[in-house]
Design a protein around this motif. Structure first.
Motif, PDB file in Angstrom:
ATOM      1  N   ASP A 276     -14.789   5.882  -5.942  1.00  0.00           N
ATOM      2  CA  ASP A 276     -14.935   6.823  -6.585  1.00  0.00           C
ATOM      3  C   ASP A 276     -14.067   7.813  -6.638  1.00  0.00           C
ATOM      4  O   ASP A 276     -14.421   9.041  -7.273  1.00  0.00           O
ATOM      5  N   ALA A 277     -12.961   8.150  -5.697  1.00  0.00           N
ATOM      6  CA  ALA A 277     -12.137   8.858  -5.342  1.00  0.00           C
ATOM      7  C   ALA A 277     -11.189   9.568  -6.540  1.00  0.00           C
ATOM      8  O   ALA A 277     -10.869   8.695  -7.256  1.00  0.00           O
ATOM      9  N   ASP A 278     -10.636  10.418  -6.456  1.00  0.00           N
ATOM     10  CA  ASP A 278      -9.771  10.681  -7.471  1.00  0.00           C
ATOM     11  C   ASP A 278      -8.358  10.401  -6.542  1.00  0.00           C
ATOM     12  O   ASP A 278      -7.902  10.673  -5.987  1.00  0.00           O
ATOM     13  N   LEU A 279      -8.136   8.728  -6.924  1.00  0.00           N
ATOM     14  CA  LEU A 279      -6.948   7.655  -5.831  1.00  0.00           C
ATOM     15  C   LEU A 279      -5.477   8.314  -5.855  1.00  0.00           C
ATOM     16  O   LEU A 279      -4.498   7.788  -5.121  1.00  0.00           O
ATOM     17  N   ASP A 280      -5.422   9.360  -7.248  1.00  0.00           N
ATOM     18  CA  ASP A 280      -4.003   9.864  -7.264  1.00  0.00           C
ATOM     19  C   ASP A 280      -3.998  10.726  -5.823  1.00  0.00           C
ATOM     20  O   ASP A 280      -3.096  11.123  -5.265  1.00  0.00           O
ATOM     21  N   ASP A 281      -5.254  11.827  -6.397  1.00  0.00           N
ATOM     22  CA  ASP A 281      -5.154  12.636  -4.779  1.00  0.00           C
ATOM     23  C   ASP A 281      -5.385  12.320  -3.647  1.00  0.00           C
ATOM     24  O   ASP A 281      -4.450  12.339  -2.625  1.00  0.00           O
ATOM     25  N   ALA A 282      -5.820  11.145  -3.447  1.00  0.00           N
ATOM     26  CA  ALA A 282      -5.894  10.642  -2.283  1.00  0.00           C
ATOM     27  C   ALA A 282      -4.542  10.268  -1.509  1.00  0.00           C
ATOM     28  O   ALA A 282      -4.477   9.963  -0.583  1.00  0.00           O
ATOM     29  N   ALA A 283      -3.966   9.312  -2.105  1.00  0.00           N
ATOM     30  CA  ALA A 283      -2.615   8.712  -2.186  1.00  0.00           C
ATOM     31  C   ALA A 283      -1.572  10.041  -1.781  1.00  0.00           C
ATOM     32  O   ALA A 283      -0.551   9.477  -0.537  1.00  0.00           O
ATOM     33  N   ARG A 303      -4.989   5.917  10.593  1.00  0.00           N
ATOM     34  CA  ARG A 303      -5.538   4.186   9.808  1.00  0.00           C
ATOM     35  C   ARG A 303      -6.341   4.726   8.138  1.00  0.00           C
ATOM     36  O   ARG A 303      -7.161   5.350   7.799  1.00  0.00           O
ATOM     37  N   LEU A 304      -5.714   3.974   7.898  1.00  0.00           N
ATOM     38  CA  LEU A 304      -6.157   4.166   6.191  1.00  0.00           C
ATOM     39  C   LEU A 304      -7.446   3.450   5.983  1.00  0.00           C
ATOM     40  O   LEU A 304      -7.308   1.415   6.835  1.00  0.00           O
ATOM     41  N   ILE A 305      -8.074   3.779   6.053  1.00  0.00           N
ATOM     42  CA  ILE A 305      -9.781   2.645   5.818  1.00  0.00           C
ATOM     43  C   ILE A 305     -10.357   3.397   4.321  1.00  0.00           C
ATOM     44  O   ILE A 305     -11.007   3.796   3.846  1.00  0.00           O
ATOM     45  N   VAL A 306      -9.868   1.709   3.510  1.00  0.00           N
ATOM     46  CA  VAL A 306      -9.892   2.407   1.746  1.00  0.00           C
ATOM     47  C   VAL A 306     -11.537   0.723   1.591  1.00  0.00           C
ATOM     48  O   VAL A 306     -11.077  -0.082   1.637  1.00  0.00           O
ATOM     49  N   GLU A 307     -11.564   1.480   0.059  1.00  0.00           N
ATOM     50  CA  GLU A 307     -12.522   0.883  -0.077  1.00  0.00           C
ATOM     51  C   GLU A 307     -12.537  -0.733  -0.636  1.00  0.00           C
ATOM     52  O   GLU A 307     -10.679  -0.630  -1.661  1.00  0.00           O
ATOM     53  N   ARG A 308     -12.366  -2.256  -0.812  1.00  0.00           N
ATOM     54  CA  ARG A 308     -11.819  -3.733  -0.540  1.00  0.00           C
ATOM     55  C   ARG A 308     -11.988  -2.999  -2.268  1.00  0.00           C
ATOM     56  O   ARG A 308     -10.933  -3.860  -2.415  1.00  0.00           O
ATOM     57  N   SER A 309     -12.771  -2.700  -3.059  1.00  0.00           N
ATOM     58  CA  SER A 309     -12.351  -3.004  -4.418  1.00  0.00           C
ATOM     59  C   SER A 309     -10.845  -2.417  -5.267  1.00  0.00           C
ATOM     60  O   SER A 309     -10.560  -3.228  -6.147  1.00  0.00           O
ATOM     61  N   VAL A 310     -10.708  -1.643  -4.533  1.00  0.00           N
ATOM     62  CA  VAL A 310      -9.581  -0.505  -4.896  1.00  0.00           C
ATOM     63  C   VAL A 310      -8.103  -0.991  -3.896  1.00  0.00           C
ATOM     64  O   VAL A 310      -6.919   0.179  -3.454  1.00  0.00           O
ATOM     65  N   ALA A 311      -8.902  -1.817  -2.523  1.00  0.00           N
ATOM     66  CA  ALA A 311      -7.350  -1.561  -1.085  1.00  0.00           C
ATOM     67  C   ALA A 311      -6.540  -1.466  -2.083  1.00  0.00           C
ATOM     68  O   ALA A 311      -4.989  -0.917  -1.238  1.00  0.00           O
ATOM     69  N   ASP A 312      -6.542  -2.883  -2.774  1.00  0.00           N
ATOM     70  CA  ASP A 312      -4.717  -3.952  -2.949  1.00  0.00           C
ATOM     71  C   ASP A 312      -3.776  -2.199  -3.585  1.00  0.00           C
ATOM     72  O   ASP A 312      -2.986  -2.503  -3.338  1.00  0.00           O
TER      73      ASP A 312
END
Length: 500
Positions: A276-283, A303-312
């Motif tokens: 649910d993060a702003d993925l653009d900002d997070a990237a 270490r990037l720990i990312v929720e599996r549903s958006v990991a790829d």
């Protein structure tokens, strides 16, 4: 000309430095010299003397005299504050010079070095107020016959050992706070990045700091650094470096005079990204968190720990960011990632990249050495299919290498983040305030960022949990760190006789 494409010139010849004792520069004389080669260009840029044990004794004696005769600690807060304010102004005046030599010796981009130097001036200006506001406490509840005071007094002579990754910034996260407390200083910079520490000593004298209150000895950590750690006339030591060397510092200090220690050590810092993060900002933040200072940063988000549903998807977004990062000549104002500071560290990083592949991690991008301007450069590197037992997931690489590990629940994310001997820093990316607060409370780290990373200023303290260190720097805590507390009991009126 587009300012972003402006490239500064290399010096025509290496700059020669002495070392600094009792308010003046001491020429190298017949001492052996260390010649520093710019990691971004492969040319000699500075020459620094290799100090002797006698030189260190001279510096410690100068600091000891300056502390014991109270030429600094005996001043009032206003007088100390005036010196620190003046130092901040002089740093701003000489910012371009400081940034230039920082870039030449370290390899960091000139734009980054300039920003760091201006942030260092902020440290002095903030610490000047702390010099005036430092105080103790009183106890008026001890009965009519007794009054209690608690005072803060400077520890004494403080040794500072700084690393090569942030030579000026790490120094300035300590020096103004140490001086605000009333202590005196003997600093030992890394032998490969000594120039800006010596420039700062000149600035402090020009700002009005009494002679002997800041001294700088140069040389290797194994000789001069070790001797400073063990020196019986040094009351406290601030060390920034690896956890492995930090352990040796603790042992050495215990064998000498049980000096007080402040330790900022290693980190293997998590960046936790929720779906649910702003993925653009997070990237963008994740790329910055590992790319800043070429990943040679104890608080790098490695270490990037990312929720599996958006990991790829998110890994692809970070890969796209890496592809656009400008890696290049540190003297080019357009450069975002510069050179690896030492040949030894370059080998370490490349060895870890090979080890990650050998252990079965998937190299998503990067991993190669880049040929730029005669220096040593490594492309930002991203690994997928990483497990928690791999060396690249557990050990501090200190380079632009990021590992991706997926999680399914908040509990999983917290458990993965805490599965490390370190506890220096962490970031979380989410628009859910409940999740952000839960992670902030439960992840073991001394510095924490929510929807940002590597942000900060002089007001908030720095330091780690677990094997990432002891004590805190900066903020009011950074002044208190260099004080000791004294309890004073004052009897009022006639004493009740013990012997009648």
């Amino acid at each position: 000309m587009d300012k972003r494409s402006t490239r500064l010139s290399l010096p025509e010849a290496p700059r020669n430095f002495g070392f600094y004792v009792d308010g003046k520069s001491v020429p190298a004389g017949d001492r052996e010299l260390f010649e520093r080669t710019s990691p971004g260009h492969g040319v000699a840029v500075t020459r620094i003397p290799k100090c002797t044990a006698a030189d260190l004794d001279m510096a410690v004696d100068a600091a000891r005299r300056a502390f014991d005769d109270r030429r600094w600690s005996g001043l009032n807060g206003q007088a100390r504050a005036a010196v620190l304010l003046r130092a901040g102004a002089l740093i701003r005046e000489r910012a371009e010079e400081i940034a230039y030599w920082e870039t030449l010796e370290n390899g960091k981009p000139i734009s980054q070095a300039r920003a760091e130097v201006m942030g260092c001036a902020d440290m002095y200006e903030y610490a000047s107020g702390l010099a005036r506001s430092l105080h103790g406490d009183s106890f008026n509840n001890l009965g009519d016959g007794m009054f209690g005071l608690v005072t803060r007094e400077p520890v004494g002579v403080v040794g500072i050992i700084t690393p090569w990754n942030f030579p000026f910034l790490i120094l300035c996260e300590r020096v103004p706070y140490i001086l605000a407390s009333g202590c005196t200083i003997v600093a030992k910079p890394s032998e490969v990045t000594s120039a800006t520490t010596l420039i700062l000593a000149e600035i402090m004298t020009e700002a009005g700091l009494p002679d002997g209150c800041m001294n700088v000895v140069t040389g290797s950590g194994s000789t001069i650094g070790q001797a400073l750690i063990e020196h019986p006339r040094v009351d406290m030591l601030s060390f920034t470096g690896s956890t492995a060397v930090g352990r040796r510092v603790v042992e050495a200090a215990g064998k000498s005079n049980f000096k007080k220690l402040g330790l900022e050590l290693g980190g293997k810092n998590p960046q936790i990204v929720f779906a649910d993060a702003d993925l653009d900002d997070a990237a963008d933040g994740v790329a910055f968190g590992i790319g800043f200072n070429t990943g040679q940063c104890c608080v790098s988000g490695s270490r990037l720990i990312v929720e599996r549903s958006v990991a790829d998807k998110f890994a692809d977004m970070v890969k796209a960011k890496f592809a656009k990062v400008r890696v290049g000549d540190p003297l080019d104002e357009a450069t975002q990632i510069g050179a690896i500071t030492t040949e030894a560290q370059n080998r370490v990083i490349m060895d870890y990249i090979a080890r990650g592949q050998n252990e079965g991690a998937r190299l998503i991008c990067g991993g190669e050495q880049l040929e730029i301007s005669g220096g040593q450069y490594i492309a930002p590197t991203l690994f997928g299919d990483v497990t928690q037992d791999m060396a690249i997931a557990r050990e501090e690489i200190f380079g632009p290498v990021l590992t991706v590990m997926p999680f399914d629940t908040v509990e999983d994310a917290i458990a993965i983040a805490n599965d490390t001997e370190y506890g220096l820093a962490a970031s979380v990316w989410t628009k859910n305030i409940d999740k952000a607060l839960m992670v902030t409370r439960r992840v073991q780290a001394g510095r924490f960022w929510v929807n940002t990373t590597l942000a900060g200023g002089p007001e908030l303290p720095l330091g780690g949990f677990k094997q990432s260190g002891w004590g805190r720097e900066a903020g009011v805590y950074g002044v208190e760190e260099y004080t000791q507390i004294k309890s004073v009991h004052i009897e009022i009126g006639k004493r009740q006789p013990w012997v009648e």
